[in-house]
Scaffold this motif. Structure first.
Motif, PDB file in Angstrom:
ATOM      1  N   TYR A  56      37.965  30.354  50.905  1.00  0.00           N
ATOM      2  CA  TYR A  56      39.179  30.861  49.872  1.00  0.00           C
ATOM      3  C   TYR A  56      38.615  31.923  48.919  1.00  0.00           C
ATOM      4  CZ  TYR A  56      41.859  27.111  51.944  1.00  0.00           C
ATOM      5  OH  TYR A  56      42.639  26.301  53.016  1.00  0.00           O
ATOM      6  N   GLY A  57      37.400  32.265  49.066  1.00  0.00           N
ATOM      7  CA  GLY A  57      36.803  33.416  48.403  1.00  0.00           C
ATOM      8  C   GLY A  57      36.637  32.662  46.886  1.00  0.00           C
ATOM      9  N   LEU A  58      36.064  31.624  46.805  1.00  0.00           N
ATOM     10  CA  LEU A  58      35.778  30.869  45.295  1.00  0.00           C
ATOM     11  C   LEU A  58      34.231  31.085  45.235  1.00  0.00           C
ATOM     12  CD1 LEU A  58      38.566  28.023  45.615  1.00  0.00           C
ATOM     13  CD2 LEU A  58      38.650  30.422  44.572  1.00  0.00           C
ATOM     14  N   ASN A  59      33.699  31.449  46.095  1.00  0.00           N
ATOM     15  CA  ASN A  59      32.032  31.411  46.206  1.00  0.00           C
ATOM     16  C   ASN A  59      31.484  32.239  45.158  1.00  0.00           C
ATOM     17  OD1 ASN A  59      33.205  33.174  48.111  1.00  0.00           O
ATOM     18  ND2 ASN A  59      31.002  33.995  48.295  1.00  0.00           N
ATOM     19  N   ALA A  60      30.189  31.923  44.596  1.00  0.00           N
ATOM     20  CA  ALA A  60      29.684  33.029  43.709  1.00  0.00           C
ATOM     21  C   ALA A  60      29.395  34.350  44.387  1.00  0.00           C
ATOM     22  CB  ALA A  60      28.322  32.495  43.331  1.00  0.00           C
ATOM     23  N   GLY A  61      30.032  35.479  43.493  1.00  0.00           N
ATOM     24  CA  GLY A  61      30.035  36.812  44.058  1.00  0.00           C
ATOM     25  C   GLY A  61      31.255  37.166  44.664  1.00  0.00           C
ATOM     26  N   ALA A  62      32.165  36.457  44.703  1.00  0.00           N
ATOM     27  CA  ALA A  62      33.610  36.663  45.360  1.00  0.00           C
ATOM     28  C   ALA A  62      34.083  38.030  44.282  1.00  0.00           C
ATOM     29  CB  ALA A  62      34.596  35.694  44.932  1.00  0.00           C
ATOM     30  N   ASP A  63      33.628  37.982  43.152  1.00  0.00           N
ATOM     31  CA  ASP A  63      33.939  39.230  42.404  1.00  0.00           C
ATOM     32  C   ASP A  63      33.383  40.636  42.865  1.00  0.00           C
ATOM     33  OD1 ASP A  63      31.787  37.941  41.271  1.00  0.00           O
ATOM     34  OD2 ASP A  63      31.982  39.083  39.409  1.00  0.00           O
ATOM     35  N   VAL A  64      31.971  40.708  43.090  1.00  0.00           N
ATOM     36  CA  VAL A  64      31.326  41.679  43.762  1.00  0.00           C
ATOM     37  C   VAL A  64      32.203  42.030  45.067  1.00  0.00           C
ATOM     38  CG1 VAL A  64      29.192  42.597  44.444  1.00  0.00           C
ATOM     39  CG2 VAL A  64      29.526  40.911  42.543  1.00  0.00           C
ATOM     40  N   PHE A  65      32.298  41.004  45.887  1.00  0.00           N
ATOM     41  CA  PHE A  65      32.976  41.305  47.331  1.00  0.00           C
ATOM     42  C   PHE A  65      34.509  41.724  47.112  1.00  0.00           C
ATOM     43  CE2 PHE A  65      35.624  39.862  50.887  1.00  0.00           C
ATOM     44  CZ  PHE A  65      35.023  40.160  51.763  1.00  0.00           C
ATOM     45  N   ALA A  66      35.130  41.451  46.137  1.00  0.00           N
ATOM     46  CA  ALA A  66      36.434  41.977  45.664  1.00  0.00           C
ATOM     47  C   ALA A  66      36.225  43.458  45.616  1.00  0.00           C
ATOM     48  CB  ALA A  66      37.111  41.083  44.882  1.00  0.00           C
ATOM     49  N   ARG A  67      35.498  43.518  44.492  1.00  0.00           N
ATOM     50  CA  ARG A  67      35.427  45.183  44.109  1.00  0.00           C
ATOM     51  C   ARG A  67      34.812  46.176  45.085  1.00  0.00           C
ATOM     52  NH1 ARG A  67      31.817  44.013  40.226  1.00  0.00           N
ATOM     53  NH2 ARG A  67      33.376  43.889  38.664  1.00  0.00           N
ATOM     54  N   VAL A  68      34.018  45.480  46.150  1.00  0.00           N
ATOM     55  CA  VAL A  68      33.692  46.502  47.189  1.00  0.00           C
ATOM     56  C   VAL A  68      34.967  46.587  48.075  1.00  0.00           C
ATOM     57  CG1 VAL A  68      32.191  46.323  49.356  1.00  0.00           C
ATOM     58  CG2 VAL A  68      31.202  45.588  47.247  1.00  0.00           C
ATOM     59  N   VAL A  69      35.710  45.584  48.251  1.00  0.00           N
ATOM     60  CA  VAL A  69      36.827  45.657  49.142  1.00  0.00           C
ATOM     61  C   VAL A  69      37.758  46.757  48.475  1.00  0.00           C
ATOM     62  CG1 VAL A  69      38.785  44.669  50.125  1.00  0.00           C
ATOM     63  CG2 VAL A  69      36.560  43.522  50.504  1.00  0.00           C
ATOM     64  N   SER A  70      37.964  46.614  47.102  1.00  0.00           N
ATOM     65  CA  SER A  70      39.042  47.542  46.713  1.00  0.00           C
ATOM     66  C   SER A  70      38.619  48.905  46.584  1.00  0.00           C
ATOM     67  CB  SER A  70      39.259  46.903  45.173  1.00  0.00           C
ATOM     68  OG  SER A  70      38.231  47.247  44.428  1.00  0.00           O
ATOM     69  N   ASP A  71      37.278  49.203  46.308  1.00  0.00           N
ATOM     70  CA  ASP A  71      36.867  50.654  46.561  1.00  0.00           C
ATOM     71  C   ASP A  71      36.830  51.330  47.979  1.00  0.00           C
ATOM     72  OD1 ASP A  71      36.452  50.526  43.691  1.00  0.00           O
ATOM     73  OD2 ASP A  71      34.388  50.020  44.120  1.00  0.00           O
ATOM     74  N   ALA A  72      37.136  50.598  49.106  1.00  0.00           N
ATOM     75  CA  ALA A  72      37.034  51.154  50.272  1.00  0.00           C
ATOM     76  C   ALA A  72      38.346  50.849  51.152  1.00  0.00           C
ATOM     77  CB  ALA A  72      35.841  50.375  51.291  1.00  0.00           C
ATOM     78  N   PRO A  73      39.359  51.918  51.324  1.00  0.00           N
ATOM     79  CA  PRO A  73      40.573  51.675  51.583  1.00  0.00           C
ATOM     80  C   PRO A  73      40.521  50.872  53.066  1.00  0.00           C
ATOM     81  CG  PRO A  73      40.717  54.011  50.688  1.00  0.00           C
ATOM     82  CD  PRO A  73      39.241  53.389  50.628  1.00  0.00           C
ATOM     83  N   SER A  74      39.631  51.201  54.245  1.00  0.00           N
ATOM     84  CA  SER A  74      39.360  50.874  55.166  1.00  0.00           C
ATOM     85  C   SER A  74      39.108  49.267  55.459  1.00  0.00           C
ATOM     86  CB  SER A  74      38.476  51.556  56.055  1.00  0.00           C
ATOM     87  OG  SER A  74      36.894  51.375  55.522  1.00  0.00           O
ATOM     88  N   LEU A  75      38.516  48.779  54.155  1.00  0.00           N
ATOM     89  CA  LEU A  75      38.312  47.276  53.966  1.00  0.00           C
ATOM     90  C   LEU A  75      39.593  46.619  53.675  1.00  0.00           C
ATOM     91  CD1 LEU A  75      34.689  47.026  52.463  1.00  0.00           C
ATOM     92  CD2 LEU A  75      35.594  46.756  54.861  1.00  0.00           C
TER      93      LEU A  75
END
Length: 230
Positions: A103-122
């Motif tokens: 459910y995206g509650l793991n450590a590093g979920a914020d970094v994952f979310a930032r990478v996704v938001s910066d890439a339209p294809s993701l």
């Protein structure tokens, strides 16, 4: 069946490529990493990478099939007499307790979310993944309910449940991205999750009941006011 040596080596190779790719994506951003760089770092050919992953986005979302299957899995694994909402409530709180990635509650979920938001294809890839999860849960619910093809109940239930968990995940991630630590977020997330699943169970029929959008006025007072103007 016991996993054969060939299958185990293929699984391990796939996982190693995915882990190396994710490390590069997290460090540099998705659009700044090429498949060739992933292949070079993993000491394999580009063709080998594409043998395991159809697209670069699939390489990022390497656990997508597990994520899709997890939703109907929660339904199938519910306890005797347990409703589907109760099953997802229990599963979500277990993810909070263990900080599991599902459910995206793991450590590093914020970094994952930032990478996704910066890439339209993701962003598009994650939207597609959410739709696949919803479709899978709707099909599983339809099977369990023995629903007719025209019955929208399975789709409505799947949409409400998975949108609820997605919104709760967004609540947690947003606060992580704002710089808050997990210890301060967790109790609030639990409280929000309790409210959210309570709402799923009781329905929203009573929401705002008796509260109009405009202030109610006394008709007799309006008549007196009109006479005064005359």
């Amino acid at each position: 069946m016991e996993e054969g040596l060939r299958e185990r080596k293929k699984r391990e190779t796939r996982q190693r490529i995915a882990d190396i790719a994710m490390g590069l994506f997290m460090a540099k951003g998705f659009d700044n990493v090429t498949v060739a760089e992933v292949a070079r770092t993993a000491d394999v050919s580009v063709n080998t990478v594409f043998n395991y992953f159809s697209t670069k986005e699939d390489l990022f979302a390497d656990k997508q099939d597990v994520a899709v299957e997890r939703a109907p899995g929660v339904l199938r694994e519910r306890e005797p007499g347990e409703s589907v909402v109760r099953a997802f409530r229990r599963d979500f709180f277990d993810a909070i307790d263990t900080r599991d990635w599902r459910y995206g509650l793991n450590a590093g979920a914020d970094v994952f979310a930032r990478v996704v938001s910066d890439a339209p294809s993701l962003v598009a890839k994650l939207r597609e993944l959410h739709e696949r999860r919803e479709n899978a849960l709707a099909r599983a619910l339809a099977d369990e309910l023995e629903a007719d093809a025209d019955d929208i109940t399975p789709r409505l239930a799947a949409t409400h449940i998975l949108n609820t968990t997605r919104i709760l995940t967004h609540y947690s991630t947003r606060r992580l991205l704002a710089g808050e630590d997990w210890e301060s977020i967790e109790p609030d997330l639990r409280a929000q999750a309790e409210k959210a699943f309570d709402l799923l169970e009781s329905g929203i029929g009573g929401l705002l009941a008796g509260k109009g959008t405009a202030q109610q006025r006394d008709p007799e007072a309006e008549d007196e006011e009109a006479e005064g103007e005359d």
